[in-house]
Design a protein around this motif. Structure first.
Motif, PDB file in Angstrom:
ATOM      1  N   GLY A 123      10.000   2.354  12.269  1.00  0.00           N
ATOM      2  CA  GLY A 123      10.661   1.213  12.895  1.00  0.00           C
ATOM      3  C   GLY A 123      10.233   0.986  14.329  1.00  0.00           C
ATOM      4  N   GLU A 124       9.631   1.984  14.972  1.00  0.00           N
ATOM      5  CA  GLU A 124       9.172   1.855  16.356  1.00  0.00           C
ATOM      6  C   GLU A 124       7.900   0.987  16.390  1.00  0.00           C
ATOM      7  N   THR A 125       7.783   0.142  17.407  1.00  0.00           N
ATOM      8  CA  THR A 125       6.614  -0.720  17.536  1.00  0.00           C
ATOM      9  C   THR A 125       5.449   0.071  18.119  1.00  0.00           C
TER      10      THR A 125
ATOM     11  N   ALA B 235       3.262  -2.170   1.614  1.00  0.00           N
ATOM     12  CA  ALA B 235       4.387  -3.101   1.701  1.00  0.00           C
ATOM     13  C   ALA B 235       5.276  -2.813   2.893  1.00  0.00           C
ATOM     14  N   TYR B 236       5.136  -1.629   3.504  1.00  0.00           N
ATOM     15  CA  TYR B 236       5.992  -1.229   4.619  1.00  0.00           C
ATOM     16  C   TYR B 236       5.264  -1.207   5.956  1.00  0.00           C
ATOM     17  N   PHE B 237       3.979  -1.509   5.939  1.00  0.00           N
ATOM     18  CA  PHE B 237       3.196  -1.566   7.179  1.00  0.00           C
ATOM     19  C   PHE B 237       3.238  -3.010   7.654  1.00  0.00           C
ATOM     20  N   ILE B 238       3.963  -3.268   8.737  1.00  0.00           N
ATOM     21  CA  ILE B 238       4.233  -4.632   9.192  1.00  0.00           C
ATOM     22  C   ILE B 238       3.446  -4.917  10.469  1.00  0.00           C
TER      23      ILE B 238
ATOM     24  N   ILE C 228       6.317   0.478  11.122  1.00  0.00           N
ATOM     25  CA  ILE C 228       6.551   0.880   9.735  1.00  0.00           C
ATOM     26  C   ILE C 228       7.986   0.480   9.404  1.00  0.00           C
ATOM     27  N   ASP C 229       8.146  -0.334   8.378  1.00  0.00           N
ATOM     28  CA  ASP C 229       9.467  -0.831   7.985  1.00  0.00           C
ATOM     29  C   ASP C 229      10.378   0.335   7.581  1.00  0.00           C
ATOM     30  N   PRO C 230      11.580   0.405   8.175  1.00  0.00           N
ATOM     31  CA  PRO C 230      12.512   1.477   7.811  1.00  0.00           C
ATOM     32  C   PRO C 230      12.862   1.505   6.324  1.00  0.00           C
TER      33      PRO C 230
END
Length: 195
Positions: free
Chosen positions: A88-90, A120-123, A149-151
């Motif tokens: 979740g951290e940028t 799908a979770y790498f934003i 990374i999407d939580p």
């Protein structure tokens, strides 16, 4: 109305099959791209307009990889090869590209994530890969990618066990934009040289 019989019926069916198959093949690429973007299939990443509003205590190591399509004359590499981030951290990473030639070259980066189930979770929030890049002769640039990374990865049955993700880019040479191409000097050939 008279029914088609024999060879006419066969020809009509074959024409119908060809039309249906042609239509399906025309739609295959956009449908596949949509499927990959929606599901993260094949390591396809996702995009977002803003950072995550949730950060977990768990960390993931993100590795960075860069390569070039055969014949692409640039030099291209990640500035750092890995970083540890909380989910979740940028994160902000840079890639470096260099054009060692005597003429401008345009390039576009394709990308993927490994393992594929993490795609799908790498934003990505912002990325040099979203647009074409043009490097002038001898120009060296650092290009950023902002991501998280999407939580939701922590809830995925398989992806939740991921402890490292590799983000890979490959640069492909593309046609120069019209304004760049018209301003670029033509490469010299042996017939134009004066001894």
């Amino acid at each position: 109305m008279k029914r088609l019989e024999g060879p006419r019926k066969t020809v009509a069916l074959l024409v119908g099959v060809v039309l249906v198959m042609g239509s399906l093949s025309f739609a295959a690429v956009p449908m596949y791209n949509w499927f990959c973007r929606t599901t993260g299939f094949g390591g396809t990443t996702q995009t977002a307009a803003k950072p995550s509003d949730k950060i977990l205590d768990r960390t993931i190591t993100v590795r960075f990889d860069g390569s070039l399509e055969r014949g692409m004359p640039w030099q291209f590499k990640p500035v750092q090869t890995k970083m540890d981030l909380r989910i979740g951290e940028t994160g902000l990473a840079f890639y470096e590209a260099y054009n060692p030639t005597d003429h401008p070259i345009a390039g576009t980066a394709s990308y993927n994530v490994a393992p594929y189930n993490a795609g799908a979770y790498f934003i990505k929030i912002a990325c040099f890969c979203f647009t074409q890049q043009v490097l002038q002769p001898g120009e060296r640039v650092q290009m950023p990618v902002t991501f998280y990374i999407d939580p939701a990865i922590a809830e995925d049955r398989e992806a939740k066990y991921t402890d490292h993700i590799t983000l890979s880019y490959t640069f492909h040479e593309t046609e120069l934009p019209a304004e760049e191409a018209s301003a670029a000097p033509l490469p010299a050939n042996d017939n134009d040289r004066v001894n």
